[in-house]
Design an enzyme around this catalytic site. Structure first.
Site, PDB file in Angstrom:
ATOM      1  N   GLY A   1      21.411 -12.315 -29.252  1.00  0.00           N
ATOM      2  CA  GLY A   1      20.295 -12.661 -30.123  1.00  0.00           C
ATOM      3  C   GLY A   1      20.804 -12.350 -31.708  1.00  0.00           C
ATOM      4  O   GLY A   1      21.659 -13.303 -32.070  1.00  0.00           O
ATOM      5  N   THR A   2      20.620 -11.205 -31.968  1.00  0.00           N
ATOM      6  CA  THR A   2      21.395 -10.702 -33.366  1.00  0.00           C
ATOM      7  C   THR A   2      22.571 -10.838 -33.241  1.00  0.00           C
ATOM      8  O   THR A   2      23.301 -11.171 -34.401  1.00  0.00           O
ATOM      9  CB  THR A   2      20.835  -9.224 -33.839  1.00  0.00           C
ATOM     10  OG1 THR A   2      21.111  -8.445 -32.507  1.00  0.00           O
ATOM     11  CG2 THR A   2      19.379  -9.161 -33.999  1.00  0.00           C
TER      12      THR A   2
ATOM     13  N   HIS B   1      14.072 -13.761 -17.058  1.00  0.00           N
ATOM     14  CA  HIS B   1      13.937 -12.574 -18.093  1.00  0.00           C
ATOM     15  C   HIS B   1      13.482 -11.513 -17.529  1.00  0.00           C
ATOM     16  O   HIS B   1      12.634 -11.643 -16.640  1.00  0.00           O
ATOM     17  CB  HIS B   1      13.202 -12.960 -19.238  1.00  0.00           C
ATOM     18  CG  HIS B   1      13.479 -12.116 -20.394  1.00  0.00           C
ATOM     19  ND1 HIS B   1      12.949 -10.772 -20.458  1.00  0.00           N
ATOM     20  CD2 HIS B   1      14.418 -12.233 -21.552  1.00  0.00           C
ATOM     21  CE1 HIS B   1      13.317 -10.163 -21.752  1.00  0.00           C
ATOM     22  NE2 HIS B   1      14.515 -11.105 -22.183  1.00  0.00           N
TER      23      HIS B   1
ATOM     24  N   LYS C   1      15.829 -16.208 -33.157  1.00  0.00           N
ATOM     25  CA  LYS C   1      15.633 -15.010 -33.787  1.00  0.00           C
ATOM     26  C   LYS C   1      15.018 -15.672 -35.301  1.00  0.00           C
ATOM     27  O   LYS C   1      15.556 -16.394 -35.769  1.00  0.00           O
ATOM     28  CB  LYS C   1      16.490 -14.038 -34.102  1.00  0.00           C
ATOM     29  CG  LYS C   1      16.844 -13.414 -32.640  1.00  0.00           C
ATOM     30  CD  LYS C   1      16.026 -12.241 -32.117  1.00  0.00           C
ATOM     31  CE  LYS C   1      16.496 -11.977 -30.729  1.00  0.00           C
ATOM     32  NZ  LYS C   1      15.570 -11.024 -30.081  1.00  0.00           N
TER      33      LYS C   1
ATOM     34  N   LYS D   1      18.084 -19.971 -25.992  1.00  0.00           N
ATOM     35  CA  LYS D   1      16.744 -19.649 -25.306  1.00  0.00           C
ATOM     36  C   LYS D   1      15.759 -19.257 -26.435  1.00  0.00           C
ATOM     37  O   LYS D   1      16.300 -18.568 -27.350  1.00  0.00           O
ATOM     38  CB  LYS D   1      17.052 -18.710 -24.093  1.00  0.00           C
ATOM     39  CG  LYS D   1      17.052 -17.159 -24.447  1.00  0.00           C
ATOM     40  CD  LYS D   1      17.081 -16.377 -23.290  1.00  0.00           C
ATOM     41  CE  LYS D   1      16.662 -14.867 -23.747  1.00  0.00           C
ATOM     42  NZ  LYS D   1      15.543 -14.584 -24.533  1.00  0.00           N
ATOM     43  N   ASP D   2      14.541 -19.245 -26.189  1.00  0.00           N
ATOM     44  CA  ASP D   2      13.437 -18.667 -27.078  1.00  0.00           C
ATOM     45  C   ASP D   2      13.579 -17.242 -26.709  1.00  0.00           C
ATOM     46  O   ASP D   2      14.059 -16.794 -25.562  1.00  0.00           O
ATOM     47  CB  ASP D   2      11.945 -19.181 -26.378  1.00  0.00           C
ATOM     48  CG  ASP D   2      11.683 -20.573 -26.871  1.00  0.00           C
ATOM     49  OD1 ASP D   2      12.106 -21.099 -27.899  1.00  0.00           O
ATOM     50  OD2 ASP D   2      11.015 -21.294 -26.186  1.00  0.00           O
TER      51      ASP D   2
ATOM     52  N   LYS E   1       0.971  -1.114   0.152  1.00  0.00           N
ATOM     53  CA  LYS E   1      -0.004   0.082  -0.067  1.00  0.00           C
ATOM     54  C   LYS E   1       0.728   1.153   0.137  1.00  0.00           C
ATOM     55  O   LYS E   1       0.463   2.135  -0.648  1.00  0.00           O
ATOM     56  CB  LYS E   1      -0.705  -0.105   1.366  1.00  0.00           C
ATOM     57  CG  LYS E   1      -1.823   1.039   1.228  1.00  0.00           C
ATOM     58  CD  LYS E   1      -2.754   1.035   2.549  1.00  0.00           C
ATOM     59  CE  LYS E   1      -3.617   2.202   2.615  1.00  0.00           C
ATOM     60  NZ  LYS E   1      -4.536   2.145   3.779  1.00  0.00           N
TER      61      LYS E   1
ATOM     62  N   GLU F   1      11.802 -14.093 -25.459  1.00  0.00           N
ATOM     63  CA  GLU F   1      10.708 -13.912 -24.294  1.00  0.00           C
ATOM     64  C   GLU F   1       9.490 -13.576 -24.720  1.00  0.00           C
ATOM     65  O   GLU F   1       8.290 -13.869 -23.944  1.00  0.00           O
ATOM     66  CB  GLU F   1      11.258 -12.824 -23.142  1.00  0.00           C
ATOM     67  CG  GLU F   1      11.020 -11.343 -23.693  1.00  0.00           C
ATOM     68  CD  GLU F   1      12.052 -10.938 -24.530  1.00  0.00           C
ATOM     69  OE1 GLU F   1      13.005 -11.526 -24.961  1.00  0.00           O
ATOM     70  OE2 GLU F   1      11.848  -9.932 -24.854  1.00  0.00           O
TER      71      GLU F   1
END
Lengths: 390, 390
Positions: B340-341, B250, B133, B159-160, B87, B162
């Site tokens: 990734g890329t 993630h 990707k 990994k996938d 709160k 997200e």
């Protein structure tokens, strides 16, 4: 027919809204691809988001509307949040100000205000809800004693304080079992039920198990700190046919998601739209009239989103009998009035706190004057003498 | 012996830090009580928080440290969050900058970096992790094809993305089943395993069920968007002895909780402390070297909190081979490099992306020069020519 999810993002002055919106539409969906994926071109394109509009706002901010294919997500709020503001939330100042979902998306409340009224057998008048206080340190028996006082005065709903987890000294199941006879006795005497929203805690599986145990023991309502536990925990409760009682959603932690002007979510999107599509039956939020600093515009955005799906709005925090008239002028009768100290700390005791609320509601229904000098001696007058008219 | 939870709150200039800290210490614990509860006085007092310190910071802000009895909560993060910032988060500008928990609080990672190394059979050198990707729009078979390319090049973990939930066109279980033979073939050929962190989605119960199904089908790692799904969902996965694989966390949505200067949580508290006490084995977060605006101080606060409990740090986002030397200078070898890329978009294809990472790691291990002109022709040089040295 393709269904879409539309999200409004607000960017502060100085941010290139168009390029950011474009980054969201692509980066939060299929991303980019090269010649290797030519054979998947149509499929990949079908997942891309699209910038639907860019609007300049009065203060130099910009609003961008991005349209996402609903098929990118699984119809649940975890993947929705990840798509619309997952990694992108880390990219700099931006605030999600509105989320428009297909009607069939997510969950509908199983009870909502109408279902809660049906369980209570109370139509038309606003409902009155109290909070067990003090929050921590009482036994299950203490809870029952407090409940006995407010039950006879005509209370509709009571809830645990949100900070009370399932602790050994007053375990959730023990609290329910201690309070159940009080509720049963009133039902026998008056024919009217009283809902007790018992607070859930633990890890996700424990929350579900505890809810099932409580309902199996007769518990007739549940309380969940939805943001501290996660929307998927709410969704799992709602999806369980054995948990057939209304779920009250507490806004605990909402300030961390919504308080900042240029980050996170608007209160309307979070406590209104997402709660309503997560399946909550009643949602608590700070009332503009109360003790927390809350903007009227945020409150009405929440209320509008909740009512659009039949969810009960529960303006809370610092609500006392003296402000009931004003709240009902704004809300009408389709509302749950929720008070902690505004009932429990009434100068004549908790029962008088409830009576003061009921008296204030009746005066509003009869359009009776509300000024202190117009009030007869009794619980409402004593409350207004203590807390003012708010 | 009473255990305590200590939380640092930062208030902006103009806020009375002492009175706010006092409001937290009382309002977020037992609250106030009157003469009716005299018989519970000792018990109630035992739950009260205490203001331990107020410090003026350089910029007119104040830091307040509040000490809470650990017995107020159930040892899980949902009730912890509700107590320390539930709160109260709605009360105006305040940021949780640090959370100090008793060592036995919460969960320990079941694997951590050491356990992940043991499963992979790779000691000492930094681990290399890739991301599938494009994120959405591929079939399970496409995933397997991509995996085959990077597996032969010596990748450790994949990994996938997200944002990929359990969708019909590439269901989580189908993705795992398509990829499993690739992983098996490499194990047969090289004796080395490869972890594939499959992304979880659904409501809380569906997440748990999906995790169990995946692990039963042989899946060897899982990915969870912890903030979008809730810490209690992570805790439930960790508590399940049948889900005996490393869990990668993630940071999706973290900017909504942490991005604002005066609201929410510090990144160190959220992605460091809470992830580590929630039981995550590896935690992703934006690297200061990468494509998202992230402060070095935030990154090191996260790393320190993760390493204190053996959790693997995974600096991410915009990581490419040209910045490996700099990252390892800062981190040493006890790190997972995630791209990734930076792998998938290597000019000579994903396999060369992995080889470029491995080459950069070897040069760092051998203290070989890193300037473009010192690099022999090959994957690393091609990567640096594309992305620079970062």
């Amino acid at each position: 027919m393709t269904a879409f999810i539309e999200v409004d993002y607000r960017f502060p002055a100085g941010v290139d809204a168009r390029s950011q919106a474009q980054a969201i539409a692509i980066g939060q969906t299929a991303g980019s691809w090269d010649a290797h994926f030519q054979h998947r071109e149509a499929q990949l394109r079908g997942h891309l988001g699209k910038v639907a509009a860019i609007t300049e706002l009065a203060d130099g901010c910009h609003q961008a509307t991005v349209r996402f294919p609903a098929a990118n997500v699984d119809g649940r709020l975890g993947s929705l949040l990840t798509m619309i503001f997952g990694k992108y939330s880390l990219a700099g100042p931006a605030k999600v100000t509105a989320i428009r979902l297909p009607e069939h998306f997510g969950r509908l409340p199983r009870f909502g205000l109408e279902g809660i009224r049906a369980r209570l057998g109370v139509q038309e008048r606003p409902l009155v809800m109290a909070i067990f206080k003090p929050a921590l340190g009482l036994t299950a028996g203490d809870h029952a004693e407090i409940l006995a006082k407010v039950a006879v005065a005509g209370l509709d709903i009571i809830k645990d304080d949100e900070i009370l987890p399932d602790l050994p000294m007053a375990a959730a199941l023990a609290r329910w079992e201690a309070c159940a006879p009080v509720i049963e006795a009133r039902r026998d005497q008056t024919g009217r039920d009283l809902l007790y929203a018992v607070n859930l805690s633990g890890d996700a599986r424990q929350v579900q198990t505890l809810a099932l145990q409580l309902v199996a023991a007769g518990a007739n309502a549940l309380l969940l700190n939805v943001l501290a536990y996660g929307f998927p925990v709410l969704e799992a409760l709602v999806a369980d046919p054995d948990i057939d009682v209304p779920i009250f959603a507490h806004p605990s932690l909402a300030g961390a998601w919504c308080g900042a002007p240029d980050y996170g979510f608007s209160y309307g999107a979070l406590l209104g739209t997402l709660m309503a599509y997560g399946g909550a039956d009643a949602v608590l939020y700070p009332a503009q009239y109360g003790s927390l600093p809350f903007a009227a515009a945020d409150e009405w955005a929440i209320v509008e989103a909740l009512r659009a799906r039949g969810v009960a709005p529960v303006p809370s925090s610092g609500v006392h009998p003296g402000m009931v008239g004003r709240i009902l002028d704004d809300y009408g009768a389709e509302v749950i009035l929720n008070a902690g100290t505004g009932i429990m700390d009434h100068p004549q005791g908790p029962a008088s706190g409830v009576l003061a609320f009921r008296e204030a509601i009746e005066r509003w229904q009869n359009a009776a004057p509300r000024a202190l000098e117009d009030l007869p001696a009794g619980p409402l007058r004593a409350a207004v003498e203590k807390w003012g008219q708010g």
